[in-house]
Design an enzyme around this catalytic site. Structure first.
Site, short mmCIF file in Angstrom:
data_model
loop_
_atom_site.label_atom_id
_atom_site.label_comp_id
_atom_site.label_asym_id
_atom_site.label_seq_id
_atom_site.Cartn_x
_atom_site.Cartn_y
_atom_site.Cartn_z
N LYS A 72 -38.67 10.21 -1.14
CA LYS A 72 -38.81 11.08 0.03
C LYS A 72 -39.75 10.44 1.05
O LYS A 72 -40.81 9.91 0.70
CB LYS A 72 -39.37 12.44 -0.42
CG LYS A 72 -39.56 13.46 0.70
CD LYS A 72 -40.13 14.75 0.12
CE LYS A 72 -40.39 15.81 1.17
NZ LYS A 72 -41.00 17.03 0.59
N SER A 150 -38.74 21.22 1.47
CA SER A 150 -38.69 20.11 2.41
C SER A 150 -38.10 18.83 1.83
O SER A 150 -37.86 17.87 2.57
CB SER A 150 -40.10 19.82 2.92
OG SER A 150 -40.95 19.39 1.86
N SER A 174 -40.64 23.05 -2.30
CA SER A 174 -39.92 21.99 -1.61
C SER A 174 -39.08 21.09 -2.50
O SER A 174 -38.26 20.33 -1.99
CB SER A 174 -40.90 21.12 -0.81
OG SER A 174 -41.46 21.85 0.24
#
EC number: 3.5.2.12
Length: 493
Positions: A72, A150, A174
């Site tokens: 990520k 996220s 997330s």
């Protein structure tokens, strides 16, 4: 030489390479070709690192030698690679990280090969992945739907077989939210289980609520990954209890009959829980009862109180303000209002009004709330089952606030419009407990529905054993999103 399906998990891919059935080069090139074919449709991988992956694949050694993974694009960095946190100003600067995070070091030591970096909302401050810097990531199950956030890029990538496993981080759900809406397995471990260092940011800035997490398509991969990346490192603020043995060794063992609580309604009563989300949790509970567990309607009383979100929102405002400041330091100039999205700048303005004493009071309140949540487990319960999200998967754009929206009276830009996505996940960020989302349900319109299981602090062993039981009782591995073409195989040599 036999063909290999890219849907196979990391454990299976590693065994094929180890046995010589396929070379690491064949595995990598097939994965790259698949990313190039599929990613333009979903926009999950925003920073491909294919040439670096080719170089590192030849040198890889360890139990997962040659198996690709994705990282990520937020806080956990890889040396020499672009790092943006989906901030427009950072993307334009071309900033490249000058070190490997401990997570990246440990993955490399196990033989994993970094294939690229995945999309995230700006600084991870939304529960849908639609940043201005990179554009929206689309759900492989329905391109008009959100992937959550996220860590939405990672969730979508694993769902579409762009890699068997991926990294994420989780400050309010997330990892678990994208896992739920993308139909994969997502683990948020115990606070301090995985080091965020050496540059510690979210671990402190969100008062210990932000944790590094993992995505996979199988429970055994999650267990093996946790063995790879777990462990305290110098400078870490928090340290989880050390596991008595490798997680991968214990997941096949029967944990015995456990006391399991089930929550399938909204105890606060401020919105209705979606019936299909509730049904998925009840289905998981019934499966555990059939396996011999003592399953009852029960849950921590603290889940009926969301007043802590006001304090949590203040802490998030300060965290975003500090991240903007820190990223400006990295590129050698302050980031301004023009460099970030409008909601982020609103959070900066709110943070500027927070005094040191007020911030400390917010941290105190979160610690108090964490104790109230954890005491339920101390009273003799082993696990809690509940929906991961409490609503159907939103459409692209549905959760984004139009510029100029009046935020007065709202808890923060981070929370606004998204409560139904994170209401059942954020309490366990605050308490620091391990929680996993399993892709157990399917909605009437063909979208995945995740079920969350939460264990006591430090008890990932128990969590993974029960997750493996559910994987056996309610198998999900055969489900594939419409976008994924099962015929995409690694060609025979």
């Amino acid at each position: 030489m036999s063909k290999v399906d890219l849907w196979q998990d990391a454990t299976a891919q590693a065994e094929l390479v180890r046995s010589g059935e396929i070379s690491r080069t064949e595995l990598l090139e097939a994965t790259i070709a698949h990313v190039q074919a599929v990613n333009p449709e979903i926009n999950a991988v925003i920073i491909p690192l294919f040439e670096k992956a080719r170089r590192e694949s030849e040198l890889a050694s360890g139990p997962f030698a040659g198996v690709p993974y994705l990282l990520k694009d937020l806080t956990v960095v890889s040396q020499g690679d672009i790092n943006t946190s989906s901030i427009k100003g950072m993307k334009e600067s071309g900033y490249r990280a000058d070190h490997d995070a401990y997570f990246v070091q440990r993955m490399r030591a196990a033989g994993f090969v970094l294939l690229g970096k995945t999309n995230t909302p700006e600084m991870g401050n939304q529960v849908t992945t639609e940043p201005e810097a990179w554009g929206a990531t689309r759900n492989p199950w329905n391109l008009g739907r959100s992937v959550g956030g996220s860590s939405g890029g990672s969730g979508a990538a694993v769902a579409a077989a762009l890699s068997p496993v991926a990294h994420g981080n989780d400050a309010a759900g997330s990892v678990r939210i994208p896992a739920s809406v993308c139909g994969v397995v997502g683990l948020k471990p115990t606070r301090g289980r995985i080091s965020p260092g050496p540059l510690v940011t979210d671990s402190d800035n969100v008062a210990g609520a932000a944790h590094e997490g993992l995505f996979a398509r199988s429970v055994r991969d999650i267990a093996a990954l946790l063995d790879v990346v777990s462990g305290h490192r110098p400078g870490d603020t928090f340290c989880a209890p050390t596991a008595s043995r490798p997680y991968a060794q214990g997941i096949s063992e029967n944990p015995g009959s456990l006391r399991v609580g089930v929550l399938t309604h909204n105890p606060v009563g401020d919105f209705a829980l979606d019936p299909e989300c509730a049904a998925a949790a009840r289905g998981a509970a019934a499966a555990l009862a059939a396996l011999g567990h003592d399953v009852n309607d029960a849950y921590p009383e603290a889940l009926g109180d969301r007043s802590f979100l006001k304090d949590y929102s203040t802490i998030c405002d300060v965290a975003i303000a500090r991240e903007i400041e820190r990223n400006g330091e990295l590129i050698g100039r302050p980031l301004t209002e023009d460099d970030v999205e409008w909601t982020s700048w609103e959070m900066v303005k709110r943070a500027d009004q927070v005094t040191g004493r007020a911030f400390a009071a917010c941290v105190d309140e979160l610690r108090y709330y964490a104790g109230k949540v954890e005491r339920w487990w101390e009273a003799g319960w082993d696990l809690l089952i509940l929906p991961t999200v409490t609503r159907q998967t939103p459409e692209i754009g549905e959760l984004m606030l139009a510029k100029g929206t009046d935020l007065e009276g709202r808890q923060s830009a981070f929370i606004s419009g998204s409560l139904q996505m994170l209401a059942f996940t954020v309490p366990f960020n605050v308490s620091g407990q391990p929680a996993i989302s399993l892709p157990i349900g399917m909605s009437s319109d063909g979208m995945p529905i995740g079920v969350q299981i939460v264990a006591a602090y430090g008890r990932e062993d128990l969590l993974l054993q029960v997750a493996a039981q559910l994987e056996g009782a309610l198998p999900w591995v055969a489900r594939r999103p419409q976008l994924l073409n099962p015929s995409r195989k690694i060609p025979a040599a």
